[in-house]
Design a protein around this motif. Structure first.
Motif, PDB file in Angstrom:
ATOM      1  N   PHE A 100     -37.262  -2.714   0.568  1.00 27.10           N
ATOM      2  CA  PHE A 100     -36.717  -4.021  -0.356  1.00 27.10           C
ATOM      3  C   PHE A 100     -35.818  -4.908   0.304  1.00 27.10           C
ATOM      4  O   PHE A 100     -35.185  -4.289   1.639  1.00 27.10           O
ATOM      5  CB  PHE A 100     -36.093  -3.491  -1.686  1.00 27.10           C
ATOM      6  N   THR A 101     -35.468  -6.091   0.011  1.00 25.56           N
ATOM      7  CA  THR A 101     -34.542  -7.029   0.470  1.00 25.56           C
ATOM      8  C   THR A 101     -33.699  -7.531  -0.694  1.00 25.56           C
ATOM      9  O   THR A 101     -34.423  -7.812  -1.837  1.00 25.56           O
ATOM     10  CB  THR A 101     -35.088  -7.992   1.407  1.00 25.56           C
ATOM     11  N   CYS A 102     -32.423  -7.704  -0.639  1.00 30.09           N
ATOM     12  CA  CYS A 102     -31.542  -8.251  -1.739  1.00 30.09           C
ATOM     13  C   CYS A 102     -31.432  -9.736  -1.568  1.00 30.09           C
ATOM     14  O   CYS A 102     -31.222 -10.080  -0.545  1.00 30.09           O
ATOM     15  CB  CYS A 102     -30.040  -7.551  -1.778  1.00 30.09           C
ATOM     16  N   LEU A 103     -31.902 -10.348  -2.846  1.00 30.57           N
ATOM     17  CA  LEU A 103     -31.961 -11.892  -3.006  1.00 30.57           C
ATOM     18  C   LEU A 103     -30.507 -12.339  -3.092  1.00 30.57           C
ATOM     19  O   LEU A 103     -30.227 -13.738  -2.832  1.00 30.57           O
ATOM     20  CB  LEU A 103     -33.023 -12.392  -3.687  1.00 30.57           C
ATOM     21  N   GLY A 104     -29.778 -11.544  -3.559  1.00 28.56           N
ATOM     22  CA  GLY A 104     -28.470 -12.270  -4.332  1.00 28.56           C
ATOM     23  C   GLY A 104     -28.374 -11.959  -5.723  1.00 28.56           C
ATOM     24  O   GLY A 104     -29.279 -11.382  -6.355  1.00 28.56           O
ATOM     25  N   GLY A 105     -27.654 -12.932  -6.368  1.00 26.10           N
ATOM     26  CA  GLY A 105     -27.561 -12.953  -7.611  1.00 26.10           C
ATOM     27  C   GLY A 105     -26.359 -13.710  -8.330  1.00 26.10           C
ATOM     28  O   GLY A 105     -25.920 -14.407  -7.725  1.00 26.10           O
ATOM     29  N   PHE A 106     -26.223 -13.509  -9.609  1.00 27.40           N
ATOM     30  CA  PHE A 106     -25.321 -14.524 -10.547  1.00 27.40           C
ATOM     31  C   PHE A 106     -24.572 -13.833 -11.742  1.00 27.40           C
ATOM     32  O   PHE A 106     -25.277 -12.806 -12.058  1.00 27.40           O
ATOM     33  CB  PHE A 106     -25.912 -15.906 -10.888  1.00 27.40           C
ATOM     34  N   ARG A 107     -23.751 -14.291 -12.367  1.00 28.31           N
ATOM     35  CA  ARG A 107     -23.321 -13.551 -13.445  1.00 28.31           C
ATOM     36  C   ARG A 107     -23.377 -14.392 -14.812  1.00 28.31           C
ATOM     37  O   ARG A 107     -23.693 -15.670 -14.434  1.00 28.31           O
ATOM     38  CB  ARG A 107     -21.818 -13.252 -13.393  1.00 28.31           C
ATOM     39  N   ASN A 108     -23.337 -13.652 -15.829  1.00 27.75           N
ATOM     40  CA  ASN A 108     -23.598 -14.558 -17.052  1.00 27.75           C
ATOM     41  C   ASN A 108     -22.940 -14.095 -18.307  1.00 27.75           C
ATOM     42  O   ASN A 108     -22.819 -12.784 -18.319  1.00 27.75           O
ATOM     43  CB  ASN A 108     -25.136 -14.402 -17.654  1.00 27.75           C
ATOM     44  N   VAL A 109     -22.345 -14.634 -19.060  1.00 29.94           N
ATOM     45  CA  VAL A 109     -21.553 -14.470 -20.312  1.00 29.94           C
ATOM     46  C   VAL A 109     -22.686 -14.739 -21.139  1.00 29.94           C
ATOM     47  O   VAL A 109     -22.875 -15.923 -21.583  1.00 29.94           O
ATOM     48  CB  VAL A 109     -20.176 -15.111 -20.455  1.00 29.94           C
ATOM     49  N   ARG A 110     -22.839 -13.777 -22.023  1.00 24.85           N
ATOM     50  CA  ARG A 110     -23.885 -13.848 -23.345  1.00 24.85           C
ATOM     51  C   ARG A 110     -23.300 -13.411 -24.634  1.00 24.85           C
ATOM     52  O   ARG A 110     -22.869 -12.430 -24.670  1.00 24.85           O
ATOM     53  CB  ARG A 110     -25.212 -12.951 -23.014  1.00 24.85           C
ATOM     54  N   ALA A 111     -23.064 -14.490 -25.319  1.00 23.05           N
ATOM     55  CA  ALA A 111     -22.482 -14.185 -26.798  1.00 23.05           C
ATOM     56  C   ALA A 111     -23.909 -14.258 -27.656  1.00 23.05           C
ATOM     57  O   ALA A 111     -24.881 -15.183 -27.788  1.00 23.05           O
ATOM     58  CB  ALA A 111     -21.669 -15.475 -27.334  1.00 23.05           C
ATOM     59  N   VAL A 112     -23.848 -13.003 -28.357  1.00 28.39           N
ATOM     60  CA  VAL A 112     -25.056 -12.825 -29.462  1.00 28.39           C
ATOM     61  C   VAL A 112     -24.590 -13.008 -30.656  1.00 28.39           C
ATOM     62  O   VAL A 112     -23.502 -12.533 -31.054  1.00 28.39           O
ATOM     63  CB  VAL A 112     -25.470 -11.300 -29.245  1.00 28.39           C
ATOM     64  N   HIS A 113     -25.450 -13.697 -31.556  1.00 24.97           N
ATOM     65  CA  HIS A 113     -25.139 -14.065 -32.848  1.00 24.97           C
ATOM     66  C   HIS A 113     -26.414 -13.828 -33.707  1.00 24.97           C
ATOM     67  O   HIS A 113     -27.623 -14.002 -33.288  1.00 24.97           O
ATOM     68  CB  HIS A 113     -24.886 -15.675 -32.883  1.00 24.97           C
ATOM     69  N   ASP A 114     -26.238 -13.192 -35.017  1.00 26.87           N
ATOM     70  CA  ASP A 114     -27.089 -12.751 -35.905  1.00 26.87           C
ATOM     71  C   ASP A 114     -27.229 -14.135 -36.939  1.00 26.87           C
ATOM     72  O   ASP A 114     -26.306 -14.188 -37.946  1.00 26.87           O
ATOM     73  CB  ASP A 114     -26.978 -11.635 -36.465  1.00 26.87           C
ATOM     74  N   TRP A 115     -28.140 -14.944 -36.742  1.00 27.38           N
ATOM     75  CA  TRP A 115     -28.198 -16.282 -37.438  1.00 27.38           C
ATOM     76  C   TRP A 115     -29.484 -16.441 -38.216  1.00 27.38           C
ATOM     77  O   TRP A 115     -30.430 -16.577 -37.378  1.00 27.38           O
ATOM     78  CB  TRP A 115     -27.573 -17.429 -36.425  1.00 27.38           C
ATOM     79  N   GLU A 116     -29.629 -16.580 -39.341  1.00 24.29           N
ATOM     80  CA  GLU A 116     -30.724 -17.149 -40.188  1.00 24.29           C
ATOM     81  C   GLU A 116     -31.868 -15.932 -39.804  1.00 24.29           C
ATOM     82  O   GLU A 116     -33.024 -16.511 -39.910  1.00 24.29           O
ATOM     83  CB  GLU A 116     -31.094 -18.388 -40.107  1.00 24.29           C
ATOM     84  N   GLY A 117     -31.446 -14.786 -39.991  1.00 24.02           N
ATOM     85  CA  GLY A 117     -32.433 -13.786 -39.571  1.00 24.02           C
ATOM     86  C   GLY A 117     -32.959 -13.822 -38.218  1.00 24.02           C
ATOM     87  O   GLY A 117     -33.847 -13.101 -37.835  1.00 24.02           O
ATOM     88  N   HIS A 118     -32.462 -14.496 -37.194  1.00 23.19           N
ATOM     89  CA  HIS A 118     -32.813 -14.358 -35.762  1.00 23.19           C
ATOM     90  C   HIS A 118     -31.535 -14.138 -35.060  1.00 23.19           C
ATOM     91  O   HIS A 118     -30.331 -14.283 -35.291  1.00 23.19           O
ATOM     92  CB  HIS A 118     -32.962 -15.932 -35.270  1.00 23.19           C
ATOM     93  N   LYS A 119     -31.997 -13.721 -33.780  1.00 22.01           N
ATOM     94  CA  LYS A 119     -30.563 -13.251 -32.918  1.00 22.01           C
ATOM     95  C   LYS A 119     -30.616 -14.221 -31.955  1.00 22.01           C
ATOM     96  O   LYS A 119     -31.643 -14.580 -30.923  1.00 22.01           O
ATOM     97  CB  LYS A 119     -31.036 -11.871 -32.211  1.00 22.01           C
ATOM     98  N   LEU A 120     -29.597 -15.100 -31.868  1.00 19.69           N
ATOM     99  CA  LEU A 120     -29.262 -16.282 -30.787  1.00 19.69           C
ATOM    100  C   LEU A 120     -28.560 -15.745 -29.643  1.00 19.69           C
ATOM    101  O   LEU A 120     -27.541 -15.057 -29.869  1.00 19.69           O
ATOM    102  CB  LEU A 120     -28.683 -17.248 -31.440  1.00 19.69           C
ATOM    103  N   GLU A 121     -28.776 -16.096 -28.476  1.00 21.38           N
ATOM    104  CA  GLU A 121     -28.059 -15.561 -27.072  1.00 21.38           C
ATOM    105  C   GLU A 121     -27.524 -17.008 -26.635  1.00 21.38           C
ATOM    106  O   GLU A 121     -28.343 -17.804 -26.279  1.00 21.38           O
ATOM    107  CB  GLU A 121     -28.848 -14.945 -26.353  1.00 21.38           C
TER     108      GLU A 121
END
Length: 281
Positions: A203-224
Motif C-alpha cells: 500500500f501507499t499513503c495518498l495523504g488526507g484532510f480534516r473535516n468538522v462535521r456538525a450533525v443535526h436532527d432536522w425534520e426527521g432527517h440527519k443533516l451533516e
C-alpha cells in the motif's frame, strides 16, 4: 486485550474552525498539518503504543513476520452497500455560519474527523475507481476503515459502493506511519477484500484532510454540515443520506431558498477535490 473507548463529549470547548454555536460547544481542534495529494510527510502521526502493535512487525526488517489475529482488533459492521446522499455545496464561510445558526436548535453532536487515504502500491484501487480510507474521530476515540468504489454524483445526489468497519485507532495510526502494515492484518474483512478482489500486495499513503462535521436532527432527517480543510483551502457542504434523495433534495432546497442561503449541487466528492488540488469553482 485491546479496548475501544468512545468519548461521549468533548473535554474542551471552542473550535479553531468556527465559533461556538449558541446551544452547543464544538470541539477544540488539535494541531494537524494537512497533506496535499503530493505531500505525504505533513500529516500529524501520533506515536503508536508498543503493546497494541506487538504483532505488527515491519516486513522490511522482519521477513518472518506474523499477522495480527486479535479478535479485539476490529468490531465488525455489515458488508458493503450503496450509500446514497444529497450533497449541496455551500459557497463560503458566511453562508456556512448563517446555516449553522439556523440549524443550531437541531444540533445533536459535532465530530472532528481526520481522513487518510490509501491506494495499492501499483494503483490497484484507483485503476478500478476505488479508494481505501482511514477516518479518525475526535482524536483517537474511534477509527473506521472504509472501502469506497465507483462513486457517481449527478445533480447533487451521490451514489457510491461503501464497505466499512471499526479498527483499533492505535493500529490505524501505525498504518498511516507505515502503510505496508496494512497487509499484515488478517482480522479485517475489508482489508481481506482489498487483497483478494483488488490484488493489493502493498500500500501507499495518498495523504488526507480534516473535516468538522456538525450533525443535526432536522425534520426527521440527519443533516451533516461539513467544514473541510484541505491544504489549499476550505470548502463547505451540506449532506443528507437518504433512500429517497430526490424528495430530500427538494426539501433542503426549499429550506435554503426560504432562508436566503446560497448553494450549488456538489459535482465532485471531497476525495476528488483533494486529489485535484483545488477547490470547486
Amino acid at each position: 486485550m485491546l479496548r475501544l473507548r468512545i468519548r461521549k463529549s468533548w473535554k474542551k470547548p471552542g473550535s479553531a474552525l468556527q465559533p461556538p454555536l449558541p446551544n452547543h460547544s464544538p470541539p477544540t481542534l488539535t494541531p494537524l498539518l494537512l497533506l496535499s495529494s503530493n505531500t505525504l510527510t505533513s500529516l500529524r502521526i501520533l506515536p503508536a503504543k508498543p503493546s497494541a502493535l506487538a504483532s505488527l512487525s515491519n516486513p522490511a526488517h522482519n521477513p518472518n513476520h506474523r499477522v495480527i489475529s486479535s479478535s479485539a482488533a476490529f468490531v465488525k459492521t455489515p458488508p458493503s452497500q450503496m450509500e446514497v446522499e444529497v450533497k449541496l455545496r455551500i459557497p463560503d464561510y458566511a453562508a456556512h455560519q448563517k446555516l449553522s445558526q439556523l440549524l443550531a436548535p437541531f444540533h445533536s453532536k459535532t465530530h472532528l474527523q481526520e481522513n487518510v487515504f490509501f491506494d495499492g502500491s501499483e494503483s490497484e484501487l484507483s485503476s478500478k475507481r476505488a479508494v481505501l480510507r482511514l477516518r479518525f474521530y475526535d482524536g483517537d476515540s474511534l477509527c473506521i476503515v472504509c472501502l469506497k468504489a465507483k462513486a457517481v454524483i449527478t445533480d447533487g445526489v451521490s451514489r457510491v459502493e461503501e464497505d466499512e468497519e471499526e479498527i483499533d485507532p492505535t493500529i490505524a495510526r501505525a498504518c498511516v506511519s507505515e502503510p505496508s502494515r496494512l497487509r499484515l492484518i488478517d482480522t479485517s474483512r475489508i482489508l481481506k477484500r482489498v487483497r483478494d478482489e483488488f490484488g493489493c500486495t502493498d500500500f501507499t499513503c495518498l495523504g488526507g484532510f480534516r473535516n468538522v462535521r456538525a450533525v443535526h436532527d432536522w425534520e426527521g432527517h440527519k443533516l451533516e454540515l461539513d467544514e473541510t480543510q484541505f491544504g489549499f483551502g476550505t470548502s463547505y457542504e451540506l449532506e443528507c443520506e437518504s433512500t429517497d434523495p430526490e424528495t430530500v433534495k427538494k426539501l433542503l432546497e426549499e429550506f435554503l431558498q426560504q432562508n436566503g442561503i446560497p448553494y450549488k449541487y456538489s459535482e465532485v466528492s471531497k476525495f476528488a477535490t483533494f486529489r485535484s488540488g483545488k477547490l470547486p469553482e
